[in-house]
Design an enzyme around this catalytic site. Structure first.
Site, PDB file in Angstrom:
ATOM      1  N   GLY A 231      32.512  43.674  31.384  1.00 12.79           N
ATOM      2  CA  GLY A 231      31.457  44.148  32.275  1.00 12.79           C
ATOM      3  C   GLY A 231      30.207  43.317  32.376  1.00 12.79           C
ATOM      4  N   GLU A 268      36.371  42.450  26.302  1.00 18.53           N
ATOM      5  CA  GLU A 268      37.278  42.229  27.434  1.00 18.53           C
ATOM      6  C   GLU A 268      36.551  41.625  28.634  1.00 18.53           C
ATOM      7  OE1 GLU A 268      38.626  46.159  28.358  1.00 18.53           O
ATOM      8  OE2 GLU A 268      39.722  46.424  26.491  1.00 18.53           O
ATOM      9  N   PRO A 269      35.859  40.509  28.475  1.00 15.76           N
ATOM     10  CA  PRO A 269      35.172  39.960  29.646  1.00 15.76           C
ATOM     11  C   PRO A 269      36.168  39.382  30.650  1.00 15.76           C
ATOM     12  CG  PRO A 269      34.986  38.437  27.819  1.00 15.76           C
ATOM     13  CD  PRO A 269      35.707  39.645  27.289  1.00 15.76           C
ATOM     14  N   GLY A 270      35.865  39.531  31.907  1.00 20.00           N
ATOM     15  CA  GLY A 270      36.663  38.905  32.961  1.00 20.00           C
ATOM     16  C   GLY A 270      35.754  38.029  33.787  1.00 20.00           C
ATOM     17  N   ARG A 271      34.941  38.706  34.590  1.00 16.00           N
ATOM     18  CA  ARG A 271      34.066  38.013  35.537  1.00 16.00           C
ATOM     19  C   ARG A 271      33.228  36.902  34.888  1.00 16.00           C
ATOM     20  NH1 ARG A 271      31.865  40.709  40.000  1.00 16.00           N
ATOM     21  NH2 ARG A 271      32.348  42.642  38.902  1.00 16.00           N
ATOM     22  N   ARG A 307      35.328  40.628  48.501  1.00 10.89           N
ATOM     23  CA  ARG A 307      34.146  41.193  47.830  1.00 10.89           C
ATOM     24  C   ARG A 307      32.986  41.508  48.778  1.00 10.89           C
ATOM     25  NH1 ARG A 307      31.402  39.527  44.211  1.00 10.89           N
ATOM     26  NH2 ARG A 307      31.428  41.426  42.984  1.00 10.89           N
ATOM     27  N   TYR A 311      32.271  45.436  48.638  1.00  8.63           N
ATOM     28  CA  TYR A 311      31.126  45.830  47.809  1.00  8.63           C
ATOM     29  C   TYR A 311      29.799  45.343  48.381  1.00  8.63           C
ATOM     30  CZ  TYR A 311      35.062  45.550  44.507  1.00  8.63           C
ATOM     31  OH  TYR A 311      36.287  45.634  43.898  1.00  8.63           O
ATOM     32  N   CYS A 338      40.968  40.623  62.180  1.00 10.15           N
ATOM     33  CA  CYS A 338      40.552  41.535  63.252  1.00 10.15           C
ATOM     34  C   CYS A 338      39.887  42.784  62.707  1.00 10.15           C
ATOM     35  CB  CYS A 338      41.759  41.891  64.103  1.00 10.15           C
ATOM     36  SG  CYS A 338      42.449  40.413  64.806  1.00 10.15           S
ATOM     37  N   GLU A 339      38.726  42.602  62.099  1.00 10.28           N
ATOM     38  CA  GLU A 339      37.924  43.707  61.569  1.00 10.28           C
ATOM     39  C   GLU A 339      36.482  43.232  61.587  1.00 10.28           C
ATOM     40  OE1 GLU A 339      38.880  46.442  59.067  1.00 10.28           O
ATOM     41  OE2 GLU A 339      41.034  46.030  58.963  1.00 10.28           O
TER      42      GLU A 339
HETATM   43  N1  LLP Z   1      38.076  46.059  30.849  1.00  8.46           N
HETATM   44  C1  LLP Z   1      38.379  47.081  31.670  1.00  8.46           C
HETATM   45  C2  LLP Z   1      38.989  48.280  31.107  1.00  8.46           C
HETATM   46  C3  LLP Z   1      38.096  46.971  33.045  1.00  8.46           C
HETATM   47  O1  LLP Z   1      38.387  47.986  33.853  1.00  8.46           O
HETATM   48  C4  LLP Z   1      37.513  45.793  33.554  1.00  8.46           C
HETATM   49  C5  LLP Z   1      37.217  45.642  34.982  1.00  8.46           C
HETATM   50  C6  LLP Z   1      37.216  44.751  32.649  1.00  8.46           C
HETATM   51  C7  LLP Z   1      37.512  44.913  31.311  1.00  8.46           C
HETATM   52  C8  LLP Z   1      36.616  43.454  33.085  1.00  8.46           C
HETATM   53  O2  LLP Z   1      35.344  43.630  33.605  1.00  8.46           O
HETATM   54  P1  LLP Z   1      34.445  42.339  33.950  1.00  8.46           P
HETATM   55  O3  LLP Z   1      34.090  41.664  32.644  1.00  8.46           O
HETATM   56  O4  LLP Z   1      35.228  41.458  34.826  1.00  8.46           O
HETATM   57  O5  LLP Z   1      33.257  42.906  34.635  1.00  8.46           O
HETATM   58  N2  LLP Z   1      36.737  44.034  41.822  1.00  8.46           N
HETATM   59  C9  LLP Z   1      35.394  44.262  41.330  1.00  8.46           C
HETATM   60  C10 LLP Z   1      35.354  44.392  39.829  1.00  8.46           C
HETATM   61  C11 LLP Z   1      36.301  45.449  39.289  1.00  8.46           C
HETATM   62  C12 LLP Z   1      36.262  45.573  37.781  1.00  8.46           C
HETATM   63  C13 LLP Z   1      37.353  46.445  37.279  1.00  8.46           C
HETATM   64  N3  LLP Z   1      37.449  46.551  35.845  1.00  8.46           N
HETATM   65  C14 LLP Z   1      34.489  43.145  41.841  1.00  8.46           C
HETATM   66  O6  LLP Z   1      34.962  42.265  42.546  1.00  8.46           O
HETATM   67  O7  LLP Z   1      33.288  43.170  41.570  1.00  8.46           O
END
Ligand code: LLP
Length: 409
Positions: A231, A268-271, A307, A311, A338-339
């Site tokens: 997050g 659990e970082p993603g972004r 995105r 959002y 087409c949107e």
């Molecule tokens: N762990 C869990 C349980 C999650 O649901 C998520 C993201 C993450 C980790 C990773 O979160 P991050 O570090 O990436 O913020 N599509 C949206 C974001 C959806 C996030 C869903 N869950 C966007 O483009 O902003």
């Protein structure tokens, strides 16, 4: 002229066509290293959130550096198995709607933990663990009822959200689960949302989780893992941003809230790892005026990067070959879909552009390709991974044959 590492973007566009996702390997690894450094003093595993960018090549790259994974489907599990088999043992499985085939596959693969999100799921997990004769390690994903400022679609930590089990009900559930010989209470997990910039809510959530851990200890239930979720947000504008300071502040919140528990930390970082490592490279198809408005129409569309449409997300857009000090004009940068929701920016100041010019849509490495679709029967973009002056195609552009392959006439 804009480059990715040492490679000029026009060369990449020339070689691979557009729309094209371009990622910097060094950038991803430097973000990974920030977390490793900030948490060096405590036992931890970084479980990269596969959903942010599920490219097999990126999963392999991160696993080679010691990452585990956070998955939310059988498909994501299959990606980890395919690209980084040894990291399966460091993989956690979240999600509010796990299906039996996915549970079975994860049990058989031997993942680290199921992050269980309801009492019903716990029962299902016990049933399948027994059926397969494979005891299941689990965490309860608790909902801490903590507010974190972000877009409402990606906020998850309030009781109004579908995620997790009420933190007040968790103690009882652990107690019940302790009776099953097929369930091994191994951890507790929390995830309050995504693109969260202020770090205090992470601390607040983990303090509540830490109290639960202490209560469970009183019940004689010692856990091994505390999973703080993902997050941590990034800066999407050209404003100041210090990633190292952001990670340090985030780590400090987590470490101080969980100090003394003696648990192994999972994050659990993603972004944060991949967003700013990637850009979507697109070619201007046309520039047109409707009334007062000027539309820059690109060959990328909302199907490639949703995105902004979904959002109202802001992504910086830069001409790849900008004439220095050119006067800027407000334009809408839109795709061919087409949107009317098919836009990347509205009333954005850009220097004049012409058909054939290249634009880079920045910070598109997370939730770009992974949220892409074939809407309007558009093949998805290719992806390249740049490392210094080397480039590797990590996903070829889809063809129309790829699109039609599953269809029956
Ligand atoms: N762990 C869990 C349980 C999650 O649901 C998520 C993201 C993450 C980790 C990773 O979160 P991050 O570090 O990436 O913020 N599509 C949206 C974001 C959806 C996030 C869903 N869950 C966007 O483009 O902003």
């Amino acid at each position: 002229m804009l480059c990715c590492d040492e490679l000029p973007l026009p060369d990449l566009a020339e070689a691979h066509g557009t729309p094209l996702y371009v990622y910097s390997q060094q950038h991803i690894l430097s973000r990974f290293a920030l977390f490793q450094q900030a948490l060096a003093e405590i036992p931890h595993t970084l479980c990269y959130a596969v959903k942010a960018n599920s490219s097999l090549a990126l999963l392999k790259l991160l696993a080679e550096r010691g990452a585990g994974f956070d998955i939310v489907s059988g498909g994501e599990l299959a990606r980890v198995v395919l690209s980084a088999k040894r990291a399966v043992a460091k993989t956690v499985f979240a999600g509010v709607g796990k299906q039996v085939a996915e549970i079975d596959a994860a049990l058989e693969a031997g993942i680290l933990l199921f992050n269980v999100e309801s009492e019903g799921e716990l029962a299902l997990l016990a049933e399948h663990a027994e059926k397969l004769n494979l005891p299941a390690r689990f965490s309860l994903r608790v909902n801490p009822d903590v507010f974190a400022e972000t877009h409402p679609y990606i906020s998850t930590g309030l009781s109004a959200h579908k995620f997790g089990v009420d933190i007040h009900a968790a103690r009882d559930l652990y107690r019940k689960a302790a009776h099953s010989k097929w369930l091994i209470p191994a951890g507790v997990s929390v995830h309050i949302g995504s693109q969260i910039r202020a770090v205090d809510p992470f601390g607040a959530a983990l303090e509540r989780v830490a109290s639960l851990v202490r209560e469970l200890e009183q019940d004689g239930l010692g856990l091994t893992y505390i999973d703080a979720g993902g997050g941590l947000g990034v800066e999407y504008t050209d404003g100041p941003f210090d990633p190292a300071a952001a990670v340090a502040a985030y780590a400090q919140q987590i470490v101080s809230a969980t100090a003394g528990l003696g648990l192994h930390l999972l994050i659990e970082p993603g972004r944060f790892l991949v967003a700013q490592a990637g850009a979507l490279l697109t070619t201007v198809i046309n520039v047109k005026k409707n009334g007062d408005k000027t539309f820059v129409i690109t060959d990328a569309g909302m199907n490639d990067l949703i995105r902004p449409a979904l959002y109202q997300a802001h992504h910086q857009i830069l001409p790849v070959c900008e004439a220095s000090a050119a006067q800027k004009y407000p334009v809408d940068v839109v795709g061919p879909v087409c949107e009317s929701g098919d836009f990347f920016a509205r009333d954005r100041e850009l220097p004049p552009v012409q058909p054939g010019d290249l634009l880079a849509i920045l910070d598109a490495g997370a939730y770009g390709m992974s949220l892409s679709s074939n809407y309007n029967t558009r093949p998805r973009p290719a992806e390249v991974l740049v490392d210094g002056n080397a480039v590797r195609l990590i996903r070829r552009r889809e063809t129309e044959q790829d699109l039609f392959a599953p269809e029956l006439v």
